[in-house]
Design a protein around this motif. Structure first.
Motif, PDB file in Angstrom:
ATOM      1  N   ASP A 282       0.837  -1.201   0.000  1.00 57.19           N
ATOM      2  CA  ASP A 282       0.000   0.000   0.000  1.00 57.19           C
ATOM      3  C   ASP A 282       0.873   1.252   0.000  1.00 57.19           C
ATOM      4  OD1 ASP A 282      -2.377  -1.513   0.164  1.00 57.19           O
ATOM      5  OD2 ASP A 282      -2.182  -1.645   2.352  1.00 57.19           O
ATOM      6  N   LYS A 283       0.434   2.257  -0.756  1.00 57.53           N
ATOM      7  CA  LYS A 283       1.211   3.504  -0.786  1.00 57.53           C
ATOM      8  C   LYS A 283       1.165   4.168   0.584  1.00 57.53           C
ATOM      9  CE  LYS A 283       1.492   6.035  -4.468  1.00 57.53           C
ATOM     10  NZ  LYS A 283       1.172   6.978  -5.575  1.00 57.53           N
ATOM     11  N   PHE A 284       2.323   4.384   1.139  1.00 59.12           N
ATOM     12  CA  PHE A 284       2.447   4.972   2.472  1.00 59.12           C
ATOM     13  C   PHE A 284       2.794   6.454   2.388  1.00 59.12           C
ATOM     14  CE2 PHE A 284       4.867   5.942   6.355  1.00 59.12           C
ATOM     15  CZ  PHE A 284       4.013   5.456   7.328  1.00 59.12           C
ATOM     16  N   GLY A 285       3.523   6.834   1.343  1.00 54.58           N
ATOM     17  CA  GLY A 285       3.906   8.227   1.205  1.00 54.58           C
ATOM     18  C   GLY A 285       4.463   8.542  -0.166  1.00 54.58           C
ATOM     19  N   GLU A 286       4.330   9.800  -0.538  1.00 54.53           N
ATOM     20  CA  GLU A 286       4.919  10.307  -1.781  1.00 54.53           C
ATOM     21  C   GLU A 286       5.298  11.775  -1.588  1.00 54.53           C
ATOM     22  OE1 GLU A 286       4.151   8.909  -6.283  1.00 54.53           O
ATOM     23  OE2 GLU A 286       2.454   9.894  -5.309  1.00 54.53           O
ATOM     24  N   PRO A 287       6.072  12.054  -0.526  1.00 56.24           N
ATOM     25  CA  PRO A 287       6.435  13.447  -0.249  1.00 56.24           C
ATOM     26  C   PRO A 287       7.385  14.004  -1.297  1.00 56.24           C
ATOM     27  CG  PRO A 287       7.650  11.972   1.180  1.00 56.24           C
ATOM     28  CD  PRO A 287       6.652  11.123   0.446  1.00 56.24           C
ATOM     29  N   GLU A 288       7.296  15.290  -1.509  1.00 53.21           N
ATOM     30  CA  GLU A 288       8.200  15.987  -2.435  1.00 53.21           C
ATOM     31  C   GLU A 288       9.552  16.172  -1.760  1.00 53.21           C
ATOM     32  OE1 GLU A 288       7.930  16.973  -5.522  1.00 53.21           O
ATOM     33  OE2 GLU A 288       5.831  16.428  -5.867  1.00 53.21           O
TER      34      GLU A 288
ATOM     35  N   ARG B 260       9.046  -0.714   0.383  1.00 54.79           N
ATOM     36  CA  ARG B 260       9.569  -0.422  -0.955  1.00 54.79           C
ATOM     37  C   ARG B 260       9.737   1.090  -1.091  1.00 54.79           C
ATOM     38  NH1 ARG B 260       9.657  -3.246  -5.994  1.00 54.79           N
ATOM     39  NH2 ARG B 260       9.713  -1.835  -7.801  1.00 54.79           N
ATOM     40  N   ILE B 261      10.923   1.523  -1.507  1.00 53.25           N
ATOM     41  CA  ILE B 261      11.239   2.940  -1.657  1.00 53.25           C
ATOM     42  C   ILE B 261      11.764   3.155  -3.075  1.00 53.25           C
ATOM     43  CG2 ILE B 261      12.690   4.841  -0.834  1.00 53.25           C
ATOM     44  CD1 ILE B 261      12.838   3.340   1.877  1.00 53.25           C
ATOM     45  N   GLU B 262      11.201   4.134  -3.786  1.00 55.69           N
ATOM     46  CA  GLU B 262      11.548   4.311  -5.201  1.00 55.69           C
ATOM     47  C   GLU B 262      11.297   5.763  -5.606  1.00 55.69           C
ATOM     48  OE1 GLU B 262      11.005   1.490  -9.183  1.00 55.69           O
ATOM     49  OE2 GLU B 262       9.604   1.325  -7.507  1.00 55.69           O
ATOM     50  N   MET B 263      11.921   6.183  -6.694  1.00 56.24           N
ATOM     51  CA  MET B 263      11.701   7.527  -7.233  1.00 56.24           C
ATOM     52  C   MET B 263      11.566   7.423  -8.749  1.00 56.24           C
ATOM     53  SD  MET B 263      13.975  10.993  -6.768  1.00 56.24           S
ATOM     54  CE  MET B 263      13.410  11.310  -5.078  1.00 56.24           C
ATOM     55  N   PHE B 264      10.563   8.131  -9.288  1.00 63.09           N
ATOM     56  CA  PHE B 264      10.282   8.086 -10.717  1.00 63.09           C
ATOM     57  C   PHE B 264      10.483   9.459 -11.341  1.00 63.09           C
ATOM     58  CE2 PHE B 264       7.756   4.893  -8.546  1.00 63.09           C
ATOM     59  CZ  PHE B 264       7.967   3.752  -9.314  1.00 63.09           C
ATOM     60  N   ASP B 265      10.915   9.470 -12.614  1.00 67.11           N
ATOM     61  CA  ASP B 265      10.986  10.742 -13.321  1.00 67.11           C
ATOM     62  C   ASP B 265       9.586  11.111 -13.804  1.00 67.11           C
ATOM     63  OD1 ASP B 265      10.462   9.296 -15.673  1.00 67.11           O
ATOM     64  OD2 ASP B 265      12.565   9.267 -16.292  1.00 67.11           O
ATOM     65  N   LYS B 266       9.471  12.232 -14.469  1.00 69.66           N
ATOM     66  CA  LYS B 266       8.148  12.721 -14.863  1.00 69.66           C
ATOM     67  C   LYS B 266       7.488  11.848 -15.922  1.00 69.66           C
ATOM     68  CE  LYS B 266       8.922  17.481 -13.413  1.00 69.66           C
ATOM     69  NZ  LYS B 266       8.953  18.910 -13.802  1.00 69.66           N
ATOM     70  N   ALA B 267       8.293  11.008 -16.578  1.00 70.06           N
ATOM     71  CA  ALA B 267       7.740  10.079 -17.563  1.00 70.06           C
ATOM     72  C   ALA B 267       7.344   8.746 -16.942  1.00 70.06           C
ATOM     73  CB  ALA B 267       8.750   9.849 -18.685  1.00 70.06           C
ATOM     74  N   GLY B 268       7.570   8.609 -15.631  1.00 68.56           N
ATOM     75  CA  GLY B 268       7.196   7.383 -14.946  1.00 68.56           C
ATOM     76  C   GLY B 268       8.269   6.322 -14.914  1.00 68.56           C
ATOM     77  N   GLN B 269       9.481   6.659 -15.363  1.00 69.35           N
ATOM     78  CA  GLN B 269      10.592   5.704 -15.359  1.00 69.35           C
ATOM     79  C   GLN B 269      11.284   5.713 -13.997  1.00 69.35           C
ATOM     80  OE1 GLN B 269      12.129   3.498 -17.638  1.00 69.35           O
ATOM     81  NE2 GLN B 269      13.502   3.045 -15.929  1.00 69.35           N
TER      82      GLN B 269
END
Length: 340
Positions: A226-232, A314-323
């Motif tokens: 489950d998504k726990f966070g997506e802070p900037e 799970r910890i991850e970062m995506f670019d603006k294209a979703g990669q």
């Protein structure tokens, strides 16, 4: 340029990774480990950059399909691991929950501790813990890797020594922290081995998202699917990476391969209050301690438990294209079993 370390012995094997994270090239003729690369960056990095371009153009005949789970943290160990706490919203919440004022100096003088760099966890390896009673927590962060940094550099000078970026899971044992801090000598047992994203990247790979010494993209955290966070990660970072590196080098040299972390990525709510969970329309959090503090502030008690054996982060970062930029840190918490 994107780089990684295949599991092999203690320090692994350096590889160059394609931008889409699907293929890689071994480069023993240039450098066998990432540590060797950062110790001679100016000489070796341009040669790797040529291979990186060929790899992305599909012209690297020696390329092989990449299995991300075969990777270690980019530096399986390092001579220096220092973690800051540049997101003061996180610090403020923790102190507010225990009715403690935040000193004004926190806004001008970065917080930083020196962790154990002798044995990092791989990004897909289990987090081994002795006891659930220790308050096992994850902390989603960003970190930089430097070359040799002279003592007493300015932030402007320090910026030129930042060679690579990666993500961090800075594992914390919250139940042990109060007792250690009460001794007045800082963290030790409360900070077991950290893990890093399978891929590290040069700042130029982030394009416009790398500016002012900060990464301006959301950090995505999932807990048990489950998504726990997506802070900037950009706007609320009070001290940028050049400032953190300069702080670490104020009275000492930093050897090549030094890793400096940002601290837990954290955002306040736009109205100025504590951040909200994703389920309530907020950006959520990068660690359990923060949501527990918000619960205590708003409701008088913390309800969210710390990690238990079997939990997955799970910890991850995506670019603006979703990669995916760095690949994912994807780990399960298990009970430590002594080896024979």
């Amino acid at each position: 340029m994107k780089l990684a370390t295949l599991k092999s012995g203690r320090d692994g094997e350096l590889i160059v990774v394609s931008r889409d994270l699907t293929h890689a090239v071994r480069v023993p003729q240039i450098a066998t480990t990432l540590q060797q690369l950062v110790e001679d960056w100016d000489e070796l990095a341009p040669r790797l950059e040529d291979i990186y371009q060929r790899l992305n153009d599909g012209a690297a005949e020696e390329a092989f399909e990449l299995d991300l789970q075969a990777l270690h943290s980019p530096l399986p160990r390092t001579y220096h691991w220092a973690d800051g706490s540049a997101y003061l919203n996180h610090v403020q919440l923790v102190r507010q929950a225990r009715n403690a004022e935040m000193p004004e100096t926190f806004w001008t003088d970065p917080l930083m501790y020196q962790g154990g760099g002798d044995s990092f966890i791989g990004p897909y390896d289990d987090i081994e813990a002795v006891s659930e009673d220790h308050g096992i927590d994850f902390e989603g962060e960003i970190a930089v890797i430097t070359d040799d940094v002279p003592m007493a550099v300015s932030p402007e000078q320090a910026a030129g020594h930042i060679k690579l970026l990666m993500l961090v899971n800075d594992v914390s044992l919250r139940g042990l922290i109060p007792g250690e801090l009460a001794k007045g000598f800082g963290f030790f047992q409360a900070k077991p081995a950290s893990s890093f994203s399978p891929i590290c990247v040069t700042p130029d790979e982030l394009g416009e998202a790398w500016k002012d010494g900060r990464v301006h993209l959301p950090l995505t955290v999932h807990l048990n699917g489950d998504k726990f966070g997506e802070p900037e990660s950009g706007p609320d970072m009070i001290f940028n990476f050049p400032q953190l590196v300069a702080h670490a080098a104020r009275t000492r040299y930093l050897g090549a391969g030094a890793v400096v972390g940002s601290g837990t990525v954290s955002n306040p709510d736009p109205n100025g209050g504590p951040g909200k969970p994703v389920a309530d329309g907020g950006v959520g959090y990068s660690c359990l301690a923060e949501v527990r503090m918000v619960e205590k502030i708003l409701h008088g008690d913390s309800k969210t438990p710390f990690l238990r054996f079997g939990d997955r982060v799970r910890i991850e970062m995506f670019d603006k294209a979703g990669q995916s930029i760095f690949g994912a840190i994807d780990q399960r918490v298990v009970k430590y079993q002594p080896k024979d």
